[in-house]
Design a protein around this motif. Structure first.
Motif, PDB file in Angstrom:
ATOM      1  N   GLU A  47     -20.037  53.163 -37.106  1.00  0.00           N
ATOM      2  CA  GLU A  47     -19.873  52.363 -35.899  1.00  0.00           C
ATOM      3  C   GLU A  47     -21.205  51.790 -35.439  1.00  0.00           C
ATOM      4  OE1 GLU A  47     -16.000  54.043 -33.578  1.00  0.00           O
ATOM      5  OE2 GLU A  47     -17.915  54.920 -33.053  1.00  0.00           O
ATOM      6  N   THR A  48     -21.103  50.649 -34.818  1.00  0.00           N
ATOM      7  CA  THR A  48     -22.277  50.008 -34.237  1.00  0.00           C
ATOM      8  C   THR A  48     -22.371  50.358 -32.754  1.00  0.00           C
ATOM      9  OG1 THR A  48     -21.078  48.037 -33.549  1.00  0.00           O
ATOM     10  CG2 THR A  48     -21.991  48.044 -35.818  1.00  0.00           C
ATOM     11  N   LEU A  49     -23.497  50.053 -32.177  1.00  0.00           N
ATOM     12  CA  LEU A  49     -23.681  50.263 -30.745  1.00  0.00           C
ATOM     13  C   LEU A  49     -22.644  49.463 -29.946  1.00  0.00           C
ATOM     14  CD1 LEU A  49     -25.280  51.565 -28.475  1.00  0.00           C
ATOM     15  CD2 LEU A  49     -26.934  49.689 -28.665  1.00  0.00           C
ATOM     16  N   ASP A  50     -22.359  48.246 -30.376  1.00  0.00           N
ATOM     17  CA  ASP A  50     -21.346  47.438 -29.683  1.00  0.00           C
ATOM     18  C   ASP A  50     -19.964  48.083 -29.767  1.00  0.00           C
ATOM     19  OD1 ASP A  50     -23.103  45.518 -28.772  1.00  0.00           O
ATOM     20  OD2 ASP A  50     -22.785  44.181 -30.498  1.00  0.00           O
ATOM     21  N   GLU A  51     -19.640  48.686 -30.900  1.00  0.00           N
ATOM     22  CA  GLU A  51     -18.339  49.352 -31.028  1.00  0.00           C
ATOM     23  C   GLU A  51     -18.252  50.575 -30.109  1.00  0.00           C
ATOM     24  OE1 GLU A  51     -16.833  48.434 -35.526  1.00  0.00           O
ATOM     25  OE2 GLU A  51     -18.677  49.625 -35.315  1.00  0.00           O
ATOM     26  N   VAL A  52     -19.339  51.315 -29.979  1.00  0.00           N
ATOM     27  CA  VAL A  52     -19.342  52.455 -29.062  1.00  0.00           C
ATOM     28  C   VAL A  52     -19.172  51.956 -27.635  1.00  0.00           C
ATOM     29  CG1 VAL A  52     -20.697  54.386 -28.147  1.00  0.00           C
ATOM     30  CG2 VAL A  52     -20.656  53.945 -30.614  1.00  0.00           C
ATOM     31  N   ARG A  53     -19.875  50.915 -27.269  1.00  0.00           N
ATOM     32  CA  ARG A  53     -19.709  50.335 -25.923  1.00  0.00           C
ATOM     33  C   ARG A  53     -18.257  49.927 -25.686  1.00  0.00           C
ATOM     34  NH1 ARG A  53     -24.787  47.143 -26.938  1.00  0.00           N
ATOM     35  NH2 ARG A  53     -26.428  48.308 -25.869  1.00  0.00           N
ATOM     36  N   GLU A  54     -17.641  49.354 -26.722  1.00  0.00           N
ATOM     37  CA  GLU A  54     -16.259  48.894 -26.599  1.00  0.00           C
ATOM     38  C   GLU A  54     -15.324  50.079 -26.354  1.00  0.00           C
ATOM     39  OE1 GLU A  54     -12.298  48.254 -27.607  1.00  0.00           O
ATOM     40  OE2 GLU A  54     -13.538  49.046 -29.211  1.00  0.00           O
ATOM     41  N   TRP A  55     -15.475  51.182 -27.105  1.00  0.00           N
ATOM     42  CA  TRP A  55     -14.536  52.284 -26.866  1.00  0.00           C
ATOM     43  C   TRP A  55     -14.830  53.032 -25.568  1.00  0.00           C
ATOM     44  CZ3 TRP A  55     -16.776  57.091 -27.089  1.00  0.00           C
ATOM     45  CH2 TRP A  55     -17.632  57.440 -28.131  1.00  0.00           C
TER      46      TRP A  55
END
Length: 162
Positions: A47-55
């Motif tokens: 996962e990317t940082l953006d994906e973590v932010r999204e979840w």
């Protein structure tokens, strides 16, 4: 909320500001899972940082801080009638103190009334995780659940709510 198992630890709702630390903790925790399960095909490792932010924005997410340090986290969401629990993680140097059990129980208590089951998955070779989940009332099942991004060699566990 203070956590007796880990002195000085506090349970908080996650915010977008926690994303970078969550990503680091996630990688620390899932590298061990990759070794145990002989696979790098674990979504948490990619996962990317953006994906973590999204979840953080689409799941209920709780973090545990001991002082300024992020030492644990869990996320959950309703999918149909299943309360999905995921990304249960504890800093490797704090495992075995009950923090994982605390986080799991906390996530379970936030399931909405419409949830008929609580569901999660872990690596098939992750015996310590499986034992903890079974002690908490989960049972291994062959069914394929609604959980997203299954890892190869994963096992699926279900706990009836009621």
């Amino acid at each position: 909320m203070d956590i007796p198992e880990v002195p000085g630890a506090r349970l908080l709702d996650a915010t977008a500001a926690d994303a970078a630390e969550l990503l680091v903790l996630q990688r620390c925790c899932w590298v061990q899972e990759a070794i145990l399960n002989s696979t790098l095909e674990i979504p948490a490792l990619h996962e990317t940082l953006d994906e973590v932010r999204e979840w953080i924005g689409t799941w209920r997410v709780w973090v545990v801080r001991q002082g300024p340090r992020l030492v644990g986290a869990v996320r959950a969401r309703l999918e149909g009638t299943a309360w999905e629990v995921g990304r249960l993680m504890v800093a490797p140097d704090l495992t075995g103190r009950g923090l994982g059990r605390f986080l799991l129980a906390h996530a379970e208590t936030h399931a909405p009334a419409t949830a008929r089951t609580t569901e999660l998955f872990t690596g098939a070779a992750s015996k310590r995780n499986i034992a903890m989940y079974e002690r908490a009332g989960y049972r291994l099942t062959d069914q394929a659940g609604p959980l997203d991004a299954h890892i190869r060699h994963a096992v699926y566990l279900v706990k009836p709510r009621g």
